[in-house]
Design a protein around this motif. Structure first.
Motif, PDB file in Angstrom:
ATOM      1  N   TRP A 185      -1.646  -9.740 -32.862  1.00  0.00           N
ATOM      2  CA  TRP A 185      -1.965 -10.510 -34.076  1.00  0.00           C
ATOM      3  C   TRP A 185      -2.381 -11.936 -33.733  1.00  0.00           C
ATOM      4  O   TRP A 185      -3.263 -12.524 -34.352  1.00  0.00           O
TER       5      TRP A 185
ATOM      6  N   GLU B  13      -5.976 -12.464 -33.094  1.00  0.00           N
ATOM      7  CA  GLU B  13      -6.846 -12.616 -34.275  1.00  0.00           C
ATOM      8  C   GLU B  13      -6.950 -14.072 -34.699  1.00  0.00           C
ATOM      9  O   GLU B  13      -8.000 -14.526 -35.140  1.00  0.00           O
TER      10      GLU B  13
ATOM     11  N   LEU C  41     -12.024 -10.031 -32.918  1.00  0.00           N
ATOM     12  CA  LEU C  41     -12.448  -9.177 -34.032  1.00  0.00           C
ATOM     13  C   LEU C  41     -12.263  -7.709 -33.646  1.00  0.00           C
ATOM     14  O   LEU C  41     -13.131  -7.091 -33.041  1.00  0.00           O
ATOM     15  N   PHE C  42     -11.119  -7.161 -34.017  1.00  0.00           N
ATOM     16  CA  PHE C  42     -10.857  -5.747 -33.745  1.00  0.00           C
ATOM     17  C   PHE C  42     -11.526  -4.879 -34.802  1.00  0.00           C
ATOM     18  O   PHE C  42     -11.848  -5.354 -35.899  1.00  0.00           O
ATOM     19  N   ASP C  43     -11.689  -3.603 -34.467  1.00  0.00           N
ATOM     20  CA  ASP C  43     -12.148  -2.645 -35.466  1.00  0.00           C
ATOM     21  C   ASP C  43     -11.094  -2.544 -36.568  1.00  0.00           C
ATOM     22  O   ASP C  43      -9.904  -2.739 -36.327  1.00  0.00           O
ATOM     23  N   ARG C  44     -11.545  -2.225 -37.794  1.00  0.00           N
ATOM     24  CA  ARG C  44     -10.657  -2.321 -38.958  1.00  0.00           C
ATOM     25  C   ARG C  44     -10.315  -0.967 -39.552  1.00  0.00           C
ATOM     26  O   ARG C  44     -11.074  -0.002 -39.443  1.00  0.00           O
TER      27      ARG C  44
ATOM     28  N   GLY D 196      -8.530  -2.936 -44.260  1.00  0.00           N
ATOM     29  CA  GLY D 196      -8.833  -4.244 -43.688  1.00  0.00           C
ATOM     30  C   GLY D 196      -7.916  -4.696 -42.568  1.00  0.00           C
ATOM     31  O   GLY D 196      -8.055  -5.795 -42.045  1.00  0.00           O
ATOM     32  N   ARG D 197      -6.952  -3.834 -42.182  1.00  0.00           N
ATOM     33  CA  ARG D 197      -6.083  -4.221 -41.066  1.00  0.00           C
ATOM     34  C   ARG D 197      -6.702  -3.758 -39.738  1.00  0.00           C
ATOM     35  O   ARG D 197      -7.784  -3.192 -39.716  1.00  0.00           O
TER      36      ARG D 197
END
Lengths: 648, 256
Positions: free
Chosen positions: A99, A102, A107-110, A114-115
């Motif tokens: 976390w 972020e 920018l991780f895949d969602r 949206g998490r």
């Protein structure tokens, strides 16, 4: 006293991959002036090659996930040899470390809500890997790199100097840890690749975060830098290495064409639905589910296929067994004559997913096969086979502080540290490991440095010796005083390296046998003697032949650790498979093997071919804390633990 | 497996000068240019300087120019050349040479520092970020960048114009500004930083006349010009010339 440039910093981090950069940001935020030594350009570290993801029990994809489940999976994957306190801290802290990325711009895949999206991986009970397509390592390294820059921008605003509190020394290599008269860390001896110039950094604490050792093997997914530098630095400084026999062979490396042999094919291919087949078209993994995992894996293809959509009522397919199991199975299939044309097996996604899904979820793999092998993975199967990928063994550290044993001021984190993964690492647990323990190492190194009243004073004899050692390849020609080798020509370091890689691959590889390992030790002794005559042409400015000649010392030390420990451990467990001792032995569950330098005072008493440089020591592992043992069913524990361990 | 002998011409030298050196070297099936450079090191020129790390197109270290075209040595297969062709390998032209194929790419690290970092939104703590996939897609494309600096090397603004380097961040770092500008949660604007305008005023976006050379050499296939630079130019233009935006900005700044 050698006249080399000196600089003073509070903490030096050796290595600028995920663990090193995370350690450096932490140390700097603790107020320590921090130097990072980076063997390559900043941002090029081997971490960029991690593909699948970061394991962290955030519970975004399945709410039943939690640190206890992650801890259990990690211990099972490591066959219970893990330093359990590390596995506990790792499982507990990994979500916070993800976390936090972020908030630094990752920018991780969602997920749909949206998490951070989480994907399935071998050995993980729930979808657990935070990811960015199949380039998660790149995202991680770039985020940390940009965090370092952000901190430098802060320093610039305050002091007008970007490098006032945190500096990255690009393309520099540490060849020795230098201590003070009392045996505490006092600094590091380095050379700069560009100029060949030597310099010394005086520092109270050193964090080693140099990654792994794969370049000692011929077929490897590892990059140029993975020459076991940190392992060797710690050994030479007097700190022991732990359980070096455990080397992970990733089941799926490319096998064709020869020039790309070993390049990684991410486990995500299987996590997302890819299957392994032999030349008869059979999904052979169903024949290789070991007893300890029988209840947890699907019995039929139909059940395995249903699991992707309905994990509550079905078990996972055996393609997602831990890596050691899959690698051994592939090896056995090829040996039985059921391999693919180029000596691997088939990994297929083309019949399992639509082409556009493959291109979206596995873009790097699509690109890699298309560019390097003329294979379109959306239309045909890949050929894959095991490749040396990761070393579970490493510097023995204190679980909480990441402090190396026996050398005050020395810390280690990431792949170079041992213990966390036991005998086998689960996919995805590496990126989380380097974040969790990178932060801890940086924190404790900074606190230690701040707590020392006075800065340790470098032992100048060690500085002189380091300079002489680094220069030796330039004067390799001709006789060495006291040795009857007159007039023998210098050895080519590239040839020595190739012979070393071949020997380790053939003799201490995925399946091990006593006579072969004995032969390997003889070969290593021979190479060690010859490596003393490794000579280089040209001058010190950006000279790769010279760099390799220096790296050889490290690869030879680490290879001897692996071979000696592998010969000693008479059982098969995780990343150590003995053909002559094929069973896991519960009596070995509570034994750690420590490697130490045989003759710490003699520096490199390398020329004695029989005795070698490494001394082995066996120690009892610390009993697993009862509340952690209580997280498992008794029926499962009896498969791993001895009567005495269960009785307590 | 078939092998043949290829003619290679490799630039050797340092800051003082140098020239092309000819080699004859064995080539095997499936090999890439980096394999051949490694064979030269192992057999003929042990001190031949070259940068490389992963040999899998993921780290962006082995950038050089092959027959005058900026490329990754590890991702250029020998099969794209005819067996008769002499293959010329030279260092990146836009950066000062250090030795042989290794150049000083410090320019890029200087420029990276000049781009203000991601600004986290004050109201959100770790774990509270919510973004849809559609909203992160655009910036994710730019984050595929492996920092090989081939785009920086090929860009005509600096390729033969050393004098433009001070004022121009180059495609890679203009794209970084676009990436942050399109990040769904970047709070730069709330902190008084307009990334679009600074791209124009401080990072030399105006020098770019969208010839798309950068896009052509990108080994990751990132559409740098279309997806990053042109939208950034449009944003900057809006900000500069739209009187309402100007007014809005002025009022908000005053209120802070």
């Amino acid at each position: 006293m050698t006249q080399v440039e000196r600089q003073r910093w509070d903490v030096v981090v050796v290595g600028a991959g995920g663990a090193g950069l995370r350690a450096a940001t932490e140390a700097r935020e603790q107020g320590a002036r921090t130097a990072v030594i980076c063997k390559s350009l900043f941002g090029k570290a081997h971490t960029v090659m991690a593909e699948g993801g970061i394991a962290a029990a955030m519970g975004n994809a399945n709410e039943h996930d939690g640190w206890e489940v992650h801890f259990r999976d990690t211990m099972r994957g490591g066959k219970f040899l893990n330093q359990w306190r590390m596995a506990e801290l790792h499982a507990q802290e990994a979500p916070d470390r993800v976390w936090e990325l972020e908030t630094w711009g990752a920018l991780f895949d969602r997920t749909a809500d949206g998490r951070i999206s989480q994907r399935n991986f071998g050995g993980h009970e729930y979808p657990r890997l935070a990811h960015v397509g199949d380039r998660t390592g790149l995202e991680l390294i770039r985020t940390l790199q940009q965090k370092i820059v952000a901190l430098q921008q802060e320093d610039f605003r305050e002091s007008g100097d970007y490098e006032a509190g945190l500096k990255v020394f690009q393309e520099c290599t540490v060849t020795r840890i230098v201590k003070d008269a009392a045996g505490r860390v006092a600094g590091v001896f380095c050379y700069e690749r560009e100029s060949g110039r030597f310099f010394v950094i005086e520092a109270s604490a050193v964090v080693i975060a140099t990654g792994g050792i794969g370049k000692s093997f011929k077929v490897t997914s590892n990059s140029w830098e993975y020459t076991g530098d940190g392992h060797a630095l710690a050994l030479l400084a007097g700190a022991p290495l732990l359980n070096m026999e455990f080397v992970q062979f990733h089941p799926t490396g490319m096998v064709w064409p020869p020039s790309v042999k070993g390049i990684l094919v991410t486990e995500s291919v299987r996590g997302d639905g890819g299957v392994l087949r032999n030349s008869e078209g059979k999904r052979f993994m169903f024949d290789y589910i070991p007893d300890v995992f029988k209840e947890k894996y699907a019995e039929s293809e139909a059940e395995g296929d249903r699991w992707y959509d309905d994990p509550e009522n079905n078990r996972r397919p055996p393609e997602l067994l831990p890596r050691d199991e899959v690698a051994r199975a592939i090896n056995a299939e090829v040996k039985a004559g059921r391999g693919s044309p180029h000596g691997g097996v088939f990994l297929d996604v083309s019949t399992r997913m639509p082409a556009e899904v493959i291109r979206r979820r596995l873009p790097s793999m699509y690109h890699q096969f298309k560019e390097l092998a003329d294979v379109d993975i959306t239309a045909e199967a890949m050929e894959v086979g095991p490749t040396c990928h990761y070393v579970m063994g490493g510097i023995a550290v204190d679980s909480d502080s990441a402090a190396a044993r026996g050398v005050p001021g020395l810390y280690a984190a990431g792949e170079v540290a041992g213990g966390m993964h036991g005998s086998n690492r689960l996919g995805g647990n590496s990126l989380s490991d380097l974040l969790v323990f990178g932060r801890r190492a940086g924190l404790h190194a900074a606190q230690y440095a701040a707590g020392l009243g006075e800065r340790p004073v470098l032992d100048e004899v060690q500085v002189d010796a380091a300079a002489a050692e680094a220069l030796r390849p330039f004067s390799a020609e001709g006789p060495t005083p006291g040795e009857a080798e007159e007039g023998r020509p210098p050895e080519n370091p590239y040839t020595l390296h190739q012979e070393l890689q071949q020997a380790m691959n053939d003799l201490v590889g995925i399946i091990r046998r006593e006579p072969e390992m004995e032969q390997a030790l003889k070969k290593l002794a021979d190479l060690r003697v010859r490596a003393r005559r490794a000579g280089v042409e040209g001058h010190r400015q950006f000279n790769p032949g010279w760099h390799l000649a220096l790296d050889l010392r490290n690869m030879l030390l680490v290879s001897e650790c692996i071979a000696r420990a592998a010969l000693e451990r008479t059982e098969s467990r995780g990343g150590h498979t003995r053909e002559d001792w094929p069973e896991m032995d519960r009596q070995w569950r509570h034994a750690n093997l420590l490697c130490r330098l045989a003759d710490p005072t003699g520096g490199l008493a390398a020329t004695d071919p029989v005795r070698g440089q490494i001394r082995l020591e066996r120690e009892e592992t610390e009993p697993i804390r009862p509340d952690l043992l209580a997280l498992f069913e008794k029926e499962e524990l009896v498969k791993y633990l001895s009567e005495e361990e269960l009785g307590s | 497996m078939s092998s043949y002998e290829a003619g290679f011409r490799v630039w050797r030298g340092d800051i003082e000068g140098g020239g092309l050196e000819d080699f004859k070297v064995e080539v095997n099936d499936g090999e890439v240019v980096l394999d051949i450079i490694h064979r030269l090191q192992a057999t003929q020129a042990p001190d031949l300087a070259v940068r490389w790390n992963c040999k899998a197109g993921k780290c962006g270290s082995c950038s050089a120019e092959i027959n005058g075209r900026p490329r990754l040595l590890c991702m250029t297969r020998m099969s794209v050349f005819s067996r008769e062709e002499t293959i010329t390998v030279t260092p990146l032209r836009a950066f000062p040479v250090i030795r042989d194929l290794v150049t000083d790419v410090g320019f890029n690290y200087t420029k990276a520092r000049e781009v203000p970092a991601f600004v986290p939104p004050r109201e959100l703590g770790p774990g509270e970020y919510r973004m849809t996939q559609a909203d992160v897609d655009r910036s994710q494309e730019f984050r595929k960048c492996i920092e090989c600096f081939l785009c920086q090397d090929t860009c005509h603004v600096v390729r033969d114009h050393e004098e433009n380097k001070a004022a121009f961040a180059g495609p890679r770092f203009l794209m970084r500004i676009a990436e942050l500008d399109m990040h769904p949660l970047d709070a730069a604007e709330a902190e008084g930083l307009d990334r679009g305008t600074t791209a124009q005023d401080e990072h030399g976006l105006g020098y770019c006349n969208i010839t798309k050379c950068c896009t052509e050499v990108c080994p990751e296939g990132i559409r740098i010009t279309d997806n990053a630079l042109i939208p950034l130019k449009e944003r900057a233009a809006d900000r500069k010339y739209d009187p309402l935006v100007w007014l809005g900005n002025t009022i908000r700044r005053r209120g802070r």
